[in-house]
Scaffold this active site. Structure first.
Site, PDB file in Angstrom:
ATOM      1  N   GLN A  64       0.865  -1.197   0.000  1.00  0.00           N
ATOM      2  CA  GLN A  64       0.000   0.000   0.000  1.00  0.00           C
ATOM      3  C   GLN A  64       0.893   1.236   0.000  1.00  0.00           C
ATOM      4  OE1 GLN A  64      -3.238  -0.225   2.864  1.00  0.00           O
ATOM      5  NE2 GLN A  64      -3.894  -2.204   2.088  1.00  0.00           N
ATOM      6  N   CYS A  65       1.439   1.586   1.180  1.00  0.00           N
ATOM      7  CA  CYS A  65       2.370   2.724   1.132  1.00  0.00           C
ATOM      8  C   CYS A  65       3.698   2.275   0.537  1.00  0.00           C
ATOM      9  CB  CYS A  65       2.567   3.332   2.517  1.00  0.00           C
ATOM     10  SG  CYS A  65       3.758   2.471   3.552  1.00  0.00           S
ATOM     11  N   CYS A 101       7.356  -0.861   3.538  1.00  0.00           N
ATOM     12  CA  CYS A 101       7.854  -2.134   4.085  1.00  0.00           C
ATOM     13  C   CYS A 101       8.196  -3.111   2.964  1.00  0.00           C
ATOM     14  CB  CYS A 101       6.787  -2.768   4.975  1.00  0.00           C
ATOM     15  SG  CYS A 101       5.356  -3.348   4.030  1.00  0.00           S
ATOM     16  N   CYS A 125       0.201  -1.205   6.959  1.00  0.00           N
ATOM     17  CA  CYS A 125      -0.911  -0.849   6.059  1.00  0.00           C
ATOM     18  C   CYS A 125      -1.792  -2.024   5.670  1.00  0.00           C
ATOM     19  CB  CYS A 125      -0.375  -0.261   4.761  1.00  0.00           C
ATOM     20  SG  CYS A 125       0.682   1.162   4.931  1.00  0.00           S
ATOM     21  N   ALA A 146      12.586 -13.556  18.111  1.00  0.00           N
ATOM     22  CA  ALA A 146      12.900 -12.519  17.109  1.00  0.00           C
ATOM     23  C   ALA A 146      12.330 -12.875  15.733  1.00  0.00           C
ATOM     24  CB  ALA A 146      14.404 -12.293  17.034  1.00  0.00           C
ATOM     25  N   VAL A 185     -12.319  10.430   2.887  1.00  0.00           N
ATOM     26  CA  VAL A 185     -12.925  11.068   1.715  1.00  0.00           C
ATOM     27  C   VAL A 185     -11.914  11.640   0.741  1.00  0.00           C
ATOM     28  CG1 VAL A 185     -15.181  11.631   2.683  1.00  0.00           C
ATOM     29  CG2 VAL A 185     -13.263  13.186   3.044  1.00  0.00           C
ATOM     30  N   GLU A 187     -11.016   4.134   6.646  1.00  0.00           N
ATOM     31  CA  GLU A 187     -10.927   3.940   8.100  1.00  0.00           C
ATOM     32  C   GLU A 187     -11.963   2.987   8.666  1.00  0.00           C
ATOM     33  OE1 GLU A 187     -10.328   8.339   9.695  1.00  0.00           O
ATOM     34  OE2 GLU A 187     -11.728   8.167   8.032  1.00  0.00           O
TER      35      GLU A 187
END
Ligand SMILES: Cc1cc2nc3c(=O)[nH]c(=O)nc-3n(C[C@H](O)[C@H](O)[C@H](O)COP(=O)(O)OP(=O)(O)OC[C@H]3O[C@@H](n4cnc5c(N)ncnc54)[C@H](O)[C@@H]3O)c2cc1C
Ligand code: FES
Ligand code: FES
Length: 1340
Positions: free
Chosen positions: A118-119, A122, A156, A349, A1091, A1271
């Site tokens: 998404q963003c 990562c 995300c 870890a 929106v 959201e």
């Protein structure tokens, strides 16, 4: 003191992506991440935390073993990897895996096409973790894939699409046959996208047939030159000398021992995961570092008569593989220690750390919560030590772990190898650990326990119990164990053992890490489980001598471990896409994120990836260490002496305004810990940080207000009370059958966007213009604040945003302050300034979601109807107003959620405290308000004894109704979602199964909950919804689109391209989006409140329609012409091919005086059902299944929207069940990184995760009938909270405890355990509040 090492520095040689890198002056303090990014300009590898906790910096390291003649590949966190450890290694970064320019690797392509980014911040780390796995296992199992991703965080996506993309490497794609119906999913009206069986991916959201196959011959080969080098340098000592530190890598044990004798204080750095962390936290430095990885003795793996001998330099992943092999080969009775170790090696870890961290490093650094040491110790492991003086063996026992001088290794000694003994037939060994999350989280408490019986009996011959996480080292219940020798293994012994351990192991009330009563409870809970495991083992060994465990006791055994997650996503594709819709029209189709491939190849550019500009300076800030104090003086003299430091900037250097609501630089007073006081600019970040440490500030303390309780006491509020009243509550209470009252506390939440706040400010030469590249949701605010700080008009400040690496509301207001800080420095020095916050600083300074406190009084009828409610809601706003007024307004307006309470009064207060100012966060207060309302429903259900879902149904809005602010709306779709969710989740059957399970399992309980939602999209004022766009058509027919919205990962630009494609009837390939900028579209509002896309879409549509209309005559004249012909003709006819579009905004208003309004543009309904299982002894839980129905089927891009729902849901799960922020009693935030603050990882998602979009759910207001889904999924995460509560209630019911108990959010393992009260929670000592100073305070 630095000790000279005579040998001159060697050349450091390693390969990066097939190219040789030679460093003549390698600095041992330099870490690979920074070297890659700053020196080699390979910015695909990202900085997310700097402490090995997020995986954004993952690379693959390949090495050649000249003795075994083998090449090994492993993933590594480059943020902890010293470059000097890479001599002779080949590093592969995401750029080396594939690129758009050269060849996109199948992993990259599949991740992008499965919508796994998404963003995108990562994503390179994800690619590298999968890549390293596939280099070692061409056909990995799903378990291996999940394990490979243990150490990679994504804020995300909710991980499901990432897992999907990996599924395709396990097996060939086939049709899902609609899970047993025998039909082909593609023949159905519904588009079913599922990843439900191993190795299969069946997606309407992506098309596996398009995936290129893996071709291992395309990968880089290990450089032959490095093989030769490894052979030739086998006997050479390598020395790398830096400014402060010398790195020595000896080739033989003899030489290592000589060096250790000469430099006894020099650490032996293998993985650097412990030394590196300490260095990060305390800036300690070592003049000499010894690197013992080339010493054959330290890599031995041999079996002796007593056990396995494993070299101290073996990494934990190797140790896991060795032990797995041993367990498979050896008789079971010999491998009990190995099995116990393996249990922890699966959760310890992430795979990167497991591949770097060494056994010797783990043992010698002996952190209190290190998991293997208690087991190694109870297993009587032996350390084979060597020094110049000879060899010796010591026991790895409690005294060694406590660092007792007579039991420790001497300064000159090294651990060469470790003997891990075989277990005996009459041995029982168990390992326990409880952490905040199942994997990749430090233990809260861990333990190793072992008992040895007289052969064939249950008489204790030997007993050892060690605990980690209790003191500063692993500690032993040595005295207790001694007293129990000779006892029979029975209930009396258990009682005695619990008593003795409680007496011996003391945890003070103010112990670091808090959770004191929980930790005390775990001590005895683990002991009880061990007791039962042994009893069970005895029965299995001697079934005629020992009794079988009762069913009740059996339920205490076994760990809760999540299986391989499976997902299903259903949307109504065939209806959504009109039958008449052209195949070229992309609207309604799951188009890949416009930057998806670039995310996966690391070519997507974020602020800190922008190459340095000429003369650029780095900036580090000095922040307040006081919550409330006067600044008496700032002394920067020493800082200015630091080489490379150019200037120190304070509030005095601001030519104009110092921020608006919040000061960018503190002036004469500080109002929270973490407030920026001054900035140091230097030639490098290291120098700037060094300078910042040297600035001396003198404070005069003032009384701080930290908690909501304090604020109420001091009448400290940010705004006046916000109030809504509906009906007549006094009358309502009078007619109620009963009145109940209660409270709820909800903790705050860190945004934990993977890209920390970053800004690059470049002053232009002319007219005081300035370019500001910034990671923000609100460019206009940045522009305004920078201009006013520099006393300039806004037209001189050009703000640019290409993309933001996650924001979630956290980058609305704060980036403007960071931009001002940098811009003032740039203005003062005349140089470009880069300010990229480190994770701990970002978390310290920025604030997050508002902690909430609510009090309710509810009047109910015996049939479950709520007829009156009086709510008092408080939020902890922190030290400035920020978005707190809006947040409290939304809480008041939205608190009714899906319920019609005829007589309702809500009062909201935003408290002003001396904490960092809290700000917007996904849902804007609704996640807190909604949870509060649902808590009331639960209280009513508990009071009336009615099923929770019935109380929900009784009180849910029905038909056409009025909200609490008296607006008419239709609840039809709420009910449709409800019915559909009951049906799809098979709620009633599963509820019966849960109850059945609970009757049979005393120590494990399941819970299920179904939660409805009325979510209001958008803002309560029209002007927030305005949007602009600018579209240019160039003469070649290509189109450039810009608009005021910002790409935060929500795919806004992808949807815009889809819209332009539909409106102008051109293929997507003709359309490009460049950046959001104040120079192209002015005065944009912030991209938020779900929106952003639809309002900008309307502006884009407007611009397209203007252009389309202008082309009308040309199209009429040449109806069969191509787009290019029309454009060329239009140009010839002097028709403007550029248009701005504008959307005035949805009309909304709220009148607080009349308490009436049309507060939000429209509602979105949703329902989620979640099922969980809890472990009553430890508080662990696992998410079994979630079904979500959302009434938004006319999605512009269902892949993006379903991704938004899943991602937000998992963030919600984080808020409600995992994420805890701690503040010290002085107001300092203590949770400043992924090591202490746990966001959901891949192990935290439901095993079955299903999302459905409700068919035919039209929206007359938004473009193409779509709905904003950014959201809405968040609050539905509360279904997990209530499912856990349901499970806890089942436990309490069985134990005869009151059912009207209160739980706060997050509902962590600690709360679950303590709420499932039993004999063990009863037996631990309790501390009276007020009699001690706690480690942390509750600010909600
Ligand atoms: C993000 C992260 C997550 C983690 N999660 C967990 C977890 O969940 N559970 C857990 O148990 N641990 C966890 N750890 C800790 C980890 O297990 C240890 O940091 C690691 O095992 C140390 O090994 P190393 O090789 O990196 O040590 P290094 O940092 O290289 O060295 C550590 C110390 O050991 C000494 N040393 C090393 N080898 C020898 C030797 N042969 N002889 C003498 N002295 C030696 C060095 O002098 C140094 O002082 C985590 C660490 C990180 C960074
Ligand atoms: S940046 Fe290395 S793990 Fe986070
Ligand atoms: S896509 Fe994973 S953090 Fe944004």
């Amino acid at each position: 003191m630095a000790l000279a090492y005579p040998q001159p520095s060697d050349e450091l040689v390693f390969f990066v992506n097939g190219r040789k890198v030679t460093e003549r002056q390698a600095d041992p303090e330099e870490l690979l991440l920074y070297y890659l990014r700053k020196k080699l300009r390979l910015s695909g590898t990202k900085y997310g935390c700097g402490v090995g906790g997020c995986g954004a910096c993952t690379v693959m390291i390949s090495t050649y073993d000249p003795v075994a003649k083998q090449i090994q590949h492993h993933p590594a966190n480059s943020c902890l990897l010293p470059i000097c450890s890479l001599h002779g290694a080949a590093v592969t970064t995401v750029e080396g895996v594939g690129s758009i320019k050269a060849r996109i690797h199948p992993i990259q392509e599949r991740l992008a096409k499965c919508h796994g980014s998404q963003c995108g911040f990562c994503t390179p780390g994800m690619v590298m973790s999968i890549y390293a796995l596939l280099r070692n296992h061409v056909r990995p199992s799903m378990e291996q894939i999940i394990s490979a991703l243990d150490g990679n965080l994504c804020r995300c996506t909710g991980y499901r699409p990432i897992i999907d993309s990996c599924m395709s490497f396990v097996g060939e794609p086939t049709c899902c046959q609609l899970r047993g119906t025998g039909q082909c999913c593609l023949d159905k009206e519904e588009c079913v996208c599922t990843s439900s069986t191993e190795g299969q991916i069946h997606s309407g959201l992506c098309n596996p047939e398009e995936f290129p196959s893996m071709d291992p011959t395309q990968e880089f080969i290990f450089p032959p030159e490095l093989m030769r080098m490894a052979q030739e340098q086998q006997k050479t000592t390598l020395v790398f000398r830096g400014k402060r530190t010398t790195w020595i890598s000896p080739p033989s044990l003899k030489e290592l021992l000589e060096l250790k004798a000469k430099y006894p204080n020099a650490p032996l750095v293998v993985g650097n995961t412990s030394v590196g962390l300490k260095k990060n936290h305390h800036d300690t430095y070592h003049p000499i570092i010894l690197h013992p990885v080339r010493i054959p003795e330290m890599h031995v793996v041999s079996s002796t008569n007593n056990g396995l001998v494993i070299g101290a330099a073996c990494c934990l992943a190797q140790l896991r593989n060795i032990l797995m092999e041993a367990v498979a080969k050896l008789p079971q009775e010999k491998t009990k220690i190995y099995q116990a170790l393996l249990q922890h090696l699966r959760t310890l870890a992430g795979e990167q750390i497991r591949s770097m961290a060494s056994l010797g490093g783990h043992i010698v650094s002996r952190g209190s919560t290190w998991d293997l040491n208690p087991i190694l110790s109870v297993g009587k492991s032996v350390l084979n030590l060597a020094s110049e003086d000879g060899e010796r063996q010591i026991l790895l026992n409690d005294q060694f772990l406590a660092g007792c001088e007579n039991a420790d290794l001497k300064a000159k000694e090294v651990v060469v190898s470790v003997l891990i003994p075989y277990s005996l037939k009459d041995d029982f060994i168990s390992a326990f650990r409880q952490a905040g999350s199942q994997k990749n989280a430090f233990s809260i408490v861990n333990s190793g326990m072992r008992v040895l019986f007289n052969p064939g009996t249950d008489t204790i011959v030997d007993l050892s119990i060690l605990y980690g996480g209790i003191g500063s080292t692993t500690i032993s219940a040595r005295k207790s164990c001694k007293k129990l020798i000779g006892r029979q293994w029975n209930d009396q012994m258990l009682n005695e053992a619990c008593r003795l351990v409680r007496e011996e192991i003391f945890l003070p009330p103010s112990a670091q890490g808090g959770k004191v009563e929980y930790r005390r409870t775990l001590l005895v809970s683990f002991l009880f489980r061990f007791y039962l495991e042994v009893l069970h083992g005895l029965y299995q060994m001697y079934p005629f001598r020992y009794a079988e465990l009762s069913q009740k006791r059996m339920s205490a055994l076994g760990l809760l471990q999540s299986g391989v997650p499976q997902g299903v996503q259903i949307y109504q594709m065939r209806c959504d896409v009109d039958p008449g819709q052209s195949p070229q029209d992309p609207v309604g189709r799951p188009i890949m994120h416009q930057s998806g491939i670039k995310h996966a190849t690391g070519e997507a550019v974020y602020i800190d990836d922008i190459r340095p500009v000429d003369g650029e300076l780095s900036l580090a800030v000095v922040t307040s260490i006081k919550a409330h104090a006067k600044i008496i003086s700032i002394d920067a003299l020493e800082a200015l002496q630091v080489p490379g430091v150019v200037d120190v900037v304070t509030a005095r250097d601001i030519p104009g305004e110092n921020g608006k609501d919040e000061q960018a630089y503190a002036e004469d007073k500080v109002i929270c810990v973490g407030q920026i006081i001054c900035a140091v600019v230097a030639e490098s970040l290291t120098q700037a940080k060094c300078g910042a440490e040297k600035v001396k500030i003198v404070y005069e303390d003032l009384e701080p207000v930290l908690t909501i309780e304090d604020a109420i006491k001091h009448n400290s509020y940010i705004t006046e009370e916000k109030k809504i009243e509906k009906g007549d509550i006094e009358k309502g209470f009078k007619s109620a059958d009963e009145i109940i009252e209660g409270e709820l506390h909800i903790g705050g939440q860190e945004h934990f966007y993977l890209e920390t706040n970053s800004v690059l400010v470049i002053p232009r030469v002319e007219d005081k213009e300035m370019d500001v590249y910034v990671s923000t949701q609100h460019v206009t605010d940045v522009q305004e604040l920078v201009a006013s700080a520099l006393n300039l008009q806004s037209n001189k400040i050009m703000c640019h945003v290409k993309r933001v690496g996650g924001a979630f509301g956290g980058k609305i207001t704060k980036p403007s302050l960071f931009a001002v800080v940098a811009a003032v420095a740039a203005n003062k020095t005349g140089c470009p300034v880069r300010f990229a916050l480190e994770r701990n600083m970002d978390m310290l300074i920025t604030g997050g979601r508002h902690p909430f406190f609510g009090k309710y009084k509810v009047g109910l009828m015996n049939d479950g109807r709520i007829i009156a409610a009086d709510f008092q809601c408080y939020i902890n706003g922190g030290c400035t107003k920020d978005e707190s007024e809006l947040v409290i307004e939304y809480i008041v307006l939205k608190v009714d959620n899906a319920y019609n309470i005829p007589n309702l009064r809500v009062r909201g207060h935003a408290c002003k405290t001396n904490l960092p100012s809290n700000t917007a966060f996904s849902g804007f207060g609704f996640p807190q308000a909604g949870l509060f309302m649902e808590m009331c429903i639960v209280a009513v259900a508990t009071q009336t004894g009615l099923p929770h879902e019935k109380v929900r149904e009784i009180n849910m809005y029905k038909g056409v109704n009025l909200t609490s602010f008296k607006e008419e709306f239709n609840a039809e779709n709420l009910w449709k979602c409800w019915e559909e969710c009951l049906d799809k989740s098979d709620y009633y059957n599963r509820k019966a199964m849960v109850e059945e399970f609970n009757t049979k399992n005393y120590w494990k309980k399941k819970g299920i909950a179904i939660i409805p939602m009325k979510f209001s999209v958008g803002f309560n004022a029209t002007y927030f919804h305005q949007a602009g766009a600018l579209i240019h058509i160039y003469i070649d027919g290509s189109v450039l689109v810009t608009h005021g919205g910002i790409e935060l990962g929500q795919g806004i630009h992808t949807k815009m391209l889809q819209i332009v494609s539909r409106e102008l009837k051109i293929p997507l390939s003709y359309i490009h989006f460049c950046e959001t900028s104040t120079t192209t579209v002015p005065n944009g509002k912030y991209t938020a409140a779900s929106v952003g896309t639809e309002i900008n879409a309307r502006a884009v549509q407007d611009a397209c329609q203007i252009l389309w209309k202008r082309l009308d005559p040309i199209r009429r004249d040449n109806p069969n012409g191509r787009w290019e012909d029309w454009i060329s003709e239009a140009h010839k006819q002097s028709i403007s091919l550029s248009a701005t579009g504008y959307f005035k905004g949805y009309v909304t208003d709220m009148n607080w005086d009349t308490q009436k309004g049309h507060a939000f543009p429209y509602f979105l309904f949703g329902v989620a059902c979640s099922e969980v299982e809890i472990d009553c002894l430890t508080g662990a839980h696992k998410n079994i299944r979630t079904d979500i129905i959302m009434d938004a089927c006319f999605s512009i891009n269902p892949a993006i929207d379903i991704g938004q729902i899943e991602g937000a849901f998992i963030q919600g799960v984080g808020l409600y069940t995992l994420e805890e922020i701690y503040f010290s009693p002085e107001g300092e935030q203590l949770t400043l990184g992924p090591d202490t603050y746990k966001i959901p990882a891949i192990c935290d998602i439901p095993e079955q995760f299903r999302v459905y979009l409700l068919p035919n759910s039209r929206n007359s207001i938004a473009i193409y009938s779509s709905k904003g889904m950014g959201e809405a999924g968040f609050f539905l995460g509360s279904s997990v909270f209530f499912a856990i509560r349901d499970a806890v209630a089942a436990a309490r019911k069985e134990r005869g405890l009151p059912l009207d108990f209160t739980l706060s959010s997050p509902l962590t393992a600690e709360q679950i355990r303590m709420a499932c009260a039993d004999v063990f929670t009863e037996m631990i000592p309790k501390d009276k509040p007020g009699t001690y100073k706690p480690w942390a305070i509750n600010v909600s």
